[in-house]
Design a protein around this motif. Structure first.
Motif: not given
Length: 130
Positions: A104-119
């Motif tokens: 599954s791939t989900v667009e998010v507004a923000k991630l920890p440490k301002d990362a671009e991607v998390e898996i």
């Protein structure tokens, strides 16, 4: 019985969680950020560079638990800019064989440490809990 796994080869958790937990033949891996295992800093660069680091961290956690990328059953991808989906896929497909995990791939507004991607991932353990 549940077993908590923390890998010396992955960045330290930035909150109260383990890198992974295993139970029976399954391994549940916490979301991996594009952070350096050495200093925890986010990888400088574009989405492709960050995706490479995330997948290296994921691979290290899997191997520390006795699993591998080939045994990943499912991934969930959190990405800040879904318009870069194709760039992400270019890197992602180099880490997995032709028998790709469910995803599954989900667009998010923000991630920890301002990362671009998390898996995050779910994998199989041949040996169960050790």
């Amino acid at each position: 019985m549940k077993k908590c796994i923390n890998s010396e080869l992955a960045p330290k958790a930035i909150g109260p969680y383990s890198h992974a937990n295993s139970l029976g033949p399954f391994l549940f891996i916490s979301g991996q950020l594009p952070a350096s295992p050495v200093n925890g800093e986010i990888t400088v660069g574009d989405l492709k560079a960050q995706t490479h680091q995330v997948l290296k961290n994921l691979k290290n956690v899997l191997e520390s638990a006795g699993s591998s990328l080939e045994k990943v059953l499912k991934t969930t991808v959190f990405i800040k800019d879904i318009s870069k989906f194709n760039e992400f896929n270019e890197v992602y497909q180099t880490y997995f064989s032709t028998q790709f995990p469910a995803r599954s791939t989900v667009e998010v507004a923000k991630l920890p440490k301002d990362a671009e991607v998390e898996i995050e991932a779910i994998a199989y353990l041949d040996h169960g809990v050790q």
